[in-house]
Enzyme design. Structure first.
Site, short mmCIF file in Angstrom:
data_model
loop_
_atom_site.label_atom_id
_atom_site.label_comp_id
_atom_site.label_asym_id
_atom_site.label_seq_id
_atom_site.Cartn_x
_atom_site.Cartn_y
_atom_site.Cartn_z
N GLY A 1 -89.22 -62.27 29.42
CA GLY A 1 -87.96 -62.08 30.15
C GLY A 1 -87.84 -63.06 31.30
O GLY A 1 -87.53 -64.23 31.13
N THR B 1 -91.85 -62.84 35.70
CA THR B 1 -92.27 -62.47 37.05
C THR B 1 -93.42 -61.46 37.09
O THR B 1 -93.78 -60.98 38.16
CB THR B 1 -91.08 -61.86 37.83
OG1 THR B 1 -90.61 -60.71 37.14
CG2 THR B 1 -89.95 -62.87 37.97
N SER C 1 -88.47 -58.83 42.91
CA SER C 1 -88.29 -59.95 41.98
C SER C 1 -86.86 -60.04 41.46
O SER C 1 -86.58 -60.78 40.51
CB SER C 1 -89.23 -59.78 40.79
OG SER C 1 -88.94 -58.56 40.10
N SER D 1 -86.23 -61.52 37.75
CA SER D 1 -86.66 -60.57 36.71
C SER D 1 -85.46 -60.09 35.90
O SER D 1 -84.31 -60.18 36.35
CB SER D 1 -87.40 -59.39 37.33
OG SER D 1 -86.59 -58.74 38.31
N THR E 1 -95.88 -54.09 24.35
CA THR E 1 -96.92 -53.87 23.35
C THR E 1 -96.43 -53.17 22.09
O THR E 1 -97.15 -53.12 21.09
CB THR E 1 -98.07 -53.01 23.94
OG1 THR E 1 -97.55 -51.72 24.30
CG2 THR E 1 -98.67 -53.68 25.17
N TYR F 1 -97.93 -50.65 49.59
CA TYR F 1 -98.18 -52.06 49.24
C TYR F 1 -99.28 -52.60 50.15
O TYR F 1 -99.23 -52.40 51.36
CB TYR F 1 -96.93 -52.87 49.51
CG TYR F 1 -96.24 -53.48 48.32
CD1 TYR F 1 -96.73 -54.62 47.72
CD2 TYR F 1 -95.07 -52.91 47.83
CE1 TYR F 1 -96.06 -55.20 46.65
CE2 TYR F 1 -94.40 -53.47 46.76
CZ TYR F 1 -94.90 -54.62 46.17
OH TYR F 1 -94.24 -55.18 45.11
#
Length: 659
Positions: free
Chosen positions: A217, A220, A285, A289, A351, A557
């Protein structure tokens, strides 16, 4: 893709045939859904609503800010736009790039911060890495290529640069490997499908000829999720979704919209803003993204307090797998119909298949957007404030708390001010330290974003500032709040500049219950300090911030970096310390990830995080949907475990927090 253009109730005529009855509509939609075409259709059927509600005139392809040849606009060797970058000039760190408020600024305070923190002077003579002249030899699957060229109209490329820029994401390891030309395997071919049906064709061909597919995509990922598996012997095909970026339909009555998965965040919002609407999903992002990437990683945005995380925004999603297309047929707001297969797709990290289309909730654009900020005497008081705001469910669109280290870092990033502005700042500092009695080595800050109409925003502000006062907090100005919010989009550029100058740095995140929030922050920072001491790392930074809040906990974070000029393999050392920090997070009751996902770099802990039964359930779904493992990315479970039978129970599992 289902194609219907419905005539409006007033009798306007669409480009396609009008439909007279709901039975005919159902039949046509079913036929369209099961048909596979090689042409990219002009529009897509709604799959919901009526002629009165649907505005099919809005079905259109979006002109993206990121071109098909992404290296023409984005760096091949790091984060962001080609024209945006930190650099050194006459010993001073500067930033170039018109897209950001810091563009064209000299940053003497940031330069001093770097010199003090890392004992490092800016080296303006260092060169950035040069693009390869030769690329790894591609592995070719002749039958696949023959059928791709002969039976489809899918665009493709085997050019080295197209392959290289799609072999990686944005982890520190990815960028370091790029700079030092360590990638032995990159995609052998890049394909650009234009619609759902072309993805169906590609997945069928890949499955038939045993070609590995990597859904790509925005590139990012910071979990290693899209990094090319280095030991894959089959032909690897990067399936770039960037040409699947159409707005397929908009339902104003239901406030829902359908986009193809390859649309980039800022493009999506630009299109909706022109219609007076917004999705409101703004991850860090957001500029680069894609919608499909948000779904694949269970992403979270800075304004989730108002609009929700991606799982709250998704109504329906389509995913193409080797075993068929997985989707929920109904677009009702909630269904009780067994397990929700939307949530099999959410977080699947590429996946299981390729996400092609997503139906999202939208909201009217808020009439007012206002920033604010708060200062607290210490981080613990700030956390108590955040907890109280969450308990009362009165969060503004965004409220984020920085610890002292991150606060000082943010202050250092301010451009040089005029003499008068410097005097005013000195007076403000005197007010904080002398009149408020706050230690500058303990002070922390929260940035605020309010959205709504004027009365709503005023009510929110009054309540937030009232709660802050109970925890010794006080307003610190809207300008600081806006700077702190927008600075988020610039921080990633600093990582690459640091690497260029001999500093390795990156972020990692978690979520944790409220009663362990402060403990986890302290423990993880102490663990990093201890690991640095054991490894004789003397110049480093470790900081944290609380970014998203919930009834039961919060997202945290961490930012960690150290001087690496004398280290043989700095990325290996960084990952070893981060590994220890992750163990500490888990032992303190934190999650494996709040929104970055598992990818490859956290797959070590996945089985323990979801239990043996949970990992076996995922493996069973993987074997059913992708029996030949053509989506062999190695995310969630390591590659060698994804297709294997579950191992016997072991007693040597990592430390796990009790409930």
């Amino acid at each position: 893709v289902m194609v219907l253009k419905l005539s409006a109730a007033v009798g306007s005529v669409s480009e396609s045939k009008s439909v007279d009855s709901s039975a005919q509509i159902g039949e046509i939609m079913a036929a369209k859904r099961n048909a596979v075409t090689t042409e990219a259709p002009e529009s897509s059927a709604p799959g919901e609503g009526t002629a009165l509600a649907l505005d099919s005139r809005l079905s259109k392809r979006v002109e993206s800010v990121i071109p098909k040849k992404r290296h023409e606009a984005l760096k091949w060797f790091g984060w962001g736009y080609n024209d945006s970058q930190f650099y050194g000039k006459d010993g001073i760190i500067c930033f170039r790039g018109e897209k950001y408020p810091l563009g064209g600024c000299e940053l003497p305070s940031f330069t001093k911060w770097v010199e003090k923190k890392f004992d490092l002077r800016v080296d303006t003579t260092k060169q950035y890495p040069q693009l390869l002249r030769t690329y790894p030899r591609p592995v070719e699957n002749a039958p696949f290529l023959h059928e791709l060229k002969g039976t489809t109209q899918v665009d493709y490329s085997a050019e080295g640069i197209d392959r290289l820029v799609r072999c990686h994401g944005q982890t520190l390891n990815d960028i370091y490997s790029l700079w030092h030309h360590k990638f032995r395997r990159i995609p052998d071919l890049v394909v650009w499908p234009r619609c759902h049906d072309e993805v169906v064709q590609l997945v069928r061909l890949a499955n038939k000829h045993n070609v590995m597919l990597v859904p790509f995509g925005g590139g990012t990922s910071v979990s290693g999720a899209i990094t090319c598996p280095q030991n894959e012997s089959r032909m690897i095909c990067a399936l770039d979704t960037s040409q699947m970026n159409r707005l397929l339909w908009l339902n104003r009555e239901n406030l829902t919209v359908c986009f193809e998965s390859g649309i980039v965040g800022q493009d999506l919002e630009r299109v909706l803003r022109s219609e007076g609407l917004t999705v409101g999903h703004e991850p860090d992002s957001y500029e680069f993204s894609t919608l499909g990437g948000w779904v694949a990683t269970r992403a979270s945005g800075m304004k989730k307090n108002v609009y929700g995380n991606i799982e709250d925004l998704v109504v329906r999603v389509r995913m193409v797998t080797p075993s068929g297309t997985l989707e929920r047929e109904c677009s009702a707001p909630r269904v009780s119909c067994g397990p929700d297969f939307n949530h099999v797709i959410l977080g699947s990290e590429g996946t299981l298949g390729v996400i092609t289309e997503v139906v999202l909730k939208v909201r009217p654009l808020p009439s007012l957007r206002r920033y604010g900020s708060l200062a607290f005497p210490n981080f613990e008081q700030g956390v108590l404030f955040m907890r109280e705001v969450a308990r009362r469910r009165c969060q503004p669109a965004s409220v984020r708390l920085m610890d002292n280290e991150q606060f000082m870092f943010g202050q250092a990033l301010k451009p040089e001010k005029s003499w008068w502005a410097s005097v005013v700042d000195a007076m403000k500092q005197r007010y904080v330290t002398s009149w408020k009695g706050i230690d500058l080595n303990q002070i922390c800050a929260a940035t605020l974003l309010f959205e709504g109409d004027l009365k709503d925003v005023q009510r929110q502000e009054a309540l937030i500032y009232e709660i802050a006062e109970k925890f010794q907090g006080f307003p610190a100005g809207g300008q600081n709040g806006e700077r702190g919010y927008i600075l988020t989009f610039v921080i990633a550029y600093i990582r690459d500049f640091g690497l260029h100058q001999g500093i390795v740095a990156d972020s990692f995140e978690t979520s944790v219950p409220w009663d362990r929030c402060s403990l986890l922050c302290r423990s993880v920072k102490q663990r990093v300090v201890s690991e640095c001491s054991k490894r004789s790392i003397n110049y480093y930074t470790i900081s944290c911030r609380v970014t998203q809040t919930y009834d039961a906990g919060a997202c945290i974070y961490f930012y960690f970096g150290f001087r690496s000029t004398d280290v043989a393999d700095p990325v290996e050392l960084f990952e070893a310390i981060e590994h220890s920090a992750r163990d500490e997070i888990l032992s303190c009751g934190g999650s494996l990830s709040h929104h970055h996902g598992v990818g490859k770099i956290r797959s070590h802990w996945y089985r323990n995080a979801v239990t043996e039964t949970g990992s076996s359930l995922y493996s069973a779904a993987k074997r059913h949907l992708d029996p030949k493992n053509i989506f062999a990315l190695g995310n969630l479970l390591p590659l060698e475990e994804a297709q294997a039978s579950p191992p016997p129970p072991t007693s040597s599992t990592p430390p796990k927090a009790k409930l």
